[in-house]
Design a protein around this motif. Structure first.
Motif, short mmCIF file in Angstrom:
data_model
loop_
_atom_site.label_atom_id
_atom_site.label_comp_id
_atom_site.label_asym_id
_atom_site.label_seq_id
_atom_site.Cartn_x
_atom_site.Cartn_y
_atom_site.Cartn_z
N THR A 280 0.92 -1.23 -0.13
CA THR A 280 -0.02 -0.03 -0.25
C THR A 280 0.81 1.31 -0.09
N VAL A 281 1.89 1.40 0.76
CA VAL A 281 2.53 2.38 1.04
C VAL A 281 3.39 2.55 -0.35
N ILE A 282 4.17 1.49 -0.86
CA ILE A 282 4.75 1.84 -2.18
C ILE A 282 3.90 2.27 -3.38
N SER A 283 2.60 1.33 -3.23
CA SER A 283 1.51 2.01 -4.42
C SER A 283 1.23 3.37 -4.34
N ILE A 284 1.25 4.06 -3.25
CA ILE A 284 0.84 5.40 -3.18
C ILE A 284 1.86 6.01 -3.63
N LEU A 285 3.25 5.67 -3.20
CA LEU A 285 4.31 6.44 -3.81
C LEU A 285 4.53 6.45 -5.02
N ILE A 286 4.19 5.34 -5.56
CA ILE A 286 4.36 5.28 -7.24
C ILE A 286 3.35 6.09 -7.82
N LYS A 287 2.06 6.14 -7.41
CA LYS A 287 1.12 6.93 -7.93
C LYS A 287 1.43 8.43 -7.71
N LEU A 288 2.07 8.65 -6.80
CA LEU A 288 2.52 10.42 -6.61
C LEU A 288 3.63 10.58 -7.55
N LEU A 289 4.37 9.79 -7.77
CA LEU A 289 5.59 9.92 -8.71
C LEU A 289 5.27 9.97 -10.19
N MET A 290 3.84 9.22 -10.49
CA MET A 290 3.44 9.22 -11.81
C MET A 290 2.56 10.60 -12.13
N LEU A 291 2.15 11.21 -10.88
CA LEU A 291 1.52 12.50 -11.07
C LEU A 291 2.48 13.64 -11.25
N LEU A 292 3.73 13.37 -10.68
CA LEU A 292 4.94 14.41 -11.18
C LEU A 292 5.32 14.34 -12.40
N LEU A 293 5.31 12.82 -12.92
CA LEU A 293 5.92 12.88 -14.40
C LEU A 293 4.63 12.98 -15.34
N HIS A 294 3.44 13.55 -14.89
CA HIS A 294 2.26 13.55 -16.13
C HIS A 294 1.95 12.44 -16.73
N ALA A 295 1.91 11.31 -16.00
CA ALA A 295 1.37 10.04 -16.85
C ALA A 295 0.34 10.04 -17.20
N SER A 296 0.01 9.08 -18.29
CA SER A 296 -1.33 8.85 -18.96
C SER A 296 -2.07 7.81 -18.33
N LEU A 297 -3.20 7.72 -18.63
CA LEU A 297 -4.11 6.55 -18.01
C LEU A 297 -3.70 5.14 -18.08
N THR A 298 -3.02 4.97 -19.40
CA THR A 298 -2.44 3.75 -19.47
C THR A 298 -1.27 3.26 -18.52
N TRP A 299 -0.45 4.18 -18.10
CA TRP A 299 0.47 4.12 -17.22
C TRP A 299 -0.18 3.85 -15.88
N PHE A 300 -1.35 4.42 -15.51
CA PHE A 300 -2.03 4.18 -14.21
C PHE A 300 -2.54 2.95 -14.23
N ILE A 301 -2.90 2.52 -15.30
CA ILE A 301 -3.58 1.24 -15.43
C ILE A 301 -2.46 -0.07 -15.33
N LEU A 302 -1.23 0.30 -15.69
CA LEU A 302 -0.13 -0.42 -15.58
C LEU A 302 0.25 -0.65 -13.87
N ALA A 303 0.13 0.63 -13.49
CA ALA A 303 0.46 0.72 -11.98
C ALA A 303 -0.43 0.02 -11.33
N TYR A 304 -1.58 -0.15 -11.42
CA TYR A 304 -2.39 -0.75 -10.60
C TYR A 304 -2.35 -2.29 -10.91
N MET A 305 -2.03 -2.66 -12.04
CA MET A 305 -1.47 -3.97 -12.19
C MET A 305 -0.32 -4.59 -11.62
N PHE A 306 0.62 -3.66 -11.61
CA PHE A 306 1.85 -3.76 -10.68
C PHE A 306 1.83 -4.07 -9.14
N ASP A 307 0.54 -3.33 -8.99
CA ASP A 307 0.19 -3.78 -7.41
C ASP A 307 0.43 -4.96 -7.20
#
Length: 448
Positions: A165-192
């Protein structure tokens, strides 16, 4: 944890009871962290993506979640039961269950992509489904979690889940800083699921042994499938009427509406945690009371139901009243259309309380074999009402249907199933006169 150990020493718990208390502590802690973590991540991601893309993401997640249920094949409860019995080598139980889930998962990845390609007009949604469908196979490692549950050692898996949970939150925050697209967020949720599976494996290797010791037994696999099939039907019915709404909203209305509905659902999930914890806490007390004195059990069961329902109803009312401020200052102004949905859906917690408390009683009384009729009725009501009402009334219909399907499965069905009619009587008393019994709740926790 040291505080919990010292506390159990002061109240002179046996080693077995101490282990159970510690197991319950970690189970509750893990659930709280995951719920709050999920809400926090949801707020962060929703504000960044906006209602349309956030709705599409939740549509994909809910869609794949339905296939995940079938991939598990109802094996979890049977695996835990068999491991707790200890009649078969745990390496064989885990290995056989893992191979079965892996096989079902691989097949259902193909099925989920194929059905999405057939049902969806745009290829992008199918692409997201294909990416997130990998979680179906990765979820097979839940066999490790089941084993730790069976040996009453939740501490290790909960630590893995909290870390995820902690690592997942950090990854999502990093993706926000990198202005990631929806595709990358789906990848991130799968990476959970990758993170969670890795944590499970590390906990297993540290506490139990090597995964290479797992083995598959064909004869035992047939036994597990026969035992788990009735639970597959029950679990599928529950999951469908609890999660099919977001899939139907996305298919019948649009993905933006899924975004608004998902926001209300996030807060509802937190509310539902109250009756779930009460059920876990009170069930052992009911079991002991029934063994000691059936009359005492009936009194405590009624008090338990009154407490769970009326406290949940109170919490639901509070959330319904403050829903505007909750959504306005968390998810943001863009999600204000979800306010009306939450004002209704908040009361789902009360309907779940009425259902869960009766569910705890039927387990205590050994009547769970008829649960498929209960849950199947709720599933039919949910799909039918959503199909008829969604096109005309939109997501507000889905909010009312989510409550109606719970009432159908957890209350009306009890009146229709002969073995459960006494539960219907308890529930009816709770609805009409249960509030007056709350002054006696202190006696509920007395164990004599």
């Amino acid at each position: 944890m040291n505080l919990l150990t010292r506390l159990s020493g002061h109240i002179h718990l046996s080693k077995t009871k101490e282990a159970i208390m510690q197991n319950l502590f970690w189970a509750v802690l893990g659930k709280i962290v995951n719920l709050l973590g999920g809400l926090l991540v949801g707020i962060i991601v929703a504000r960044y993506l906006g209602p349309e893309q956030y709705g599409l993401m939740n549509y994909v997640i809910s869609y794949i979640f339905l296939f995940q249920t079938f991939a598990l094949f109802g094996l979890d409860s049977i695996e835990i039961r068999e491991e707790a019995r200890g009649e078969k080598q745990y390496q064989t139980i885990i290995g056989t269950a893992f191979c079965l889930k892996l096989t079902f998962g691989a097949v259902l990845i193909f099925v989920s992509i194929a059905t999405s390609w057939f049902l969806e007009a745009d290829g992008y949604t199918t692409l997201l489904v294909a990416i997130y469908s990998l979680s179906i196979v990765l979820n097979s490692l839940i066999v490790i979690r089941n084993y730790f549950t069976a040996i009453v050692q939740n501490e290790y898996i909960v630590k893995a889940e909290i870390s995820r949970t902690v690592i997942s939150i950090l990854i999502k925050l990093l993706m926000l800083l990198l202005h990631a697209s929806l595709t990358w967020f789906i990848l991130a949720y799968m990476f959970d699921f990758v993170l969670l599976g890795t944590g499970y494996i590390m906990a297993y290797r540290y506490k139990i042994g090597a995964i290479r010791e797992w083995n598959f037994d064909k004869t035992y696999a047939i036994f597990l499938l026969k035992e788990s099939f009735p639970l597959l039907l029950t679990n599928a019915a529950v999951i469908i009427y609890q999660r099919i709404d977001q899939v139907m909203i996305g298919s019948i209305i649009d993905k933006t509406s899924v975004g608004f509905f998902s926001v209300a659902a996030k807060f509802t999930e937190v509310l539902i945690f109250l009756p779930m914890i009460l059920a876990q806490t009170i069930t052992p007390i009911l079991v002991k009371a029934r063994e000691r004195d059936v009359a005492e059990y009936k009194i405590k069961a009624q008090q338990f139901m009154n407490l769970s329902f009326w406290l949940s109803l109170l919490a639901s009312t509070v959330v319904s009243v403050i829903s505007y401020w909750l959504i306005r200052y968390t998810f943001g102004p863009a999600y204000l259309p979800a306010v009306a949905v939450l004002q209704v859906m908040a009361f789902k917690a009360a309907s779940v309380a009425l259902s869960n408390t009766a569910g705890a009683m039927l387990v205590t009384e050994g009547l769970q074999r008829f649960a498929i009729l209960r849950d199947g009725f709720g599933c039919i009501v949910c799909i039918l009402l959503n199909y008829l009402l969604l096109p005309r009334y939109g997501i507000m219909a889905a909010a009312f249907v989510s409550i109606a399907s719970n009432i159908a499965a957890g209350y009306l069905a009890d009146a229709l199933i002969p073995a459960y009619r006494h539960l219907f009587v308890y529930q009816t008393k709770t609805l009409f006169i249960g509030w007056s019994d709350l002054i006696h709740i202190k006696h509920l926790f007395s164990t004599r």
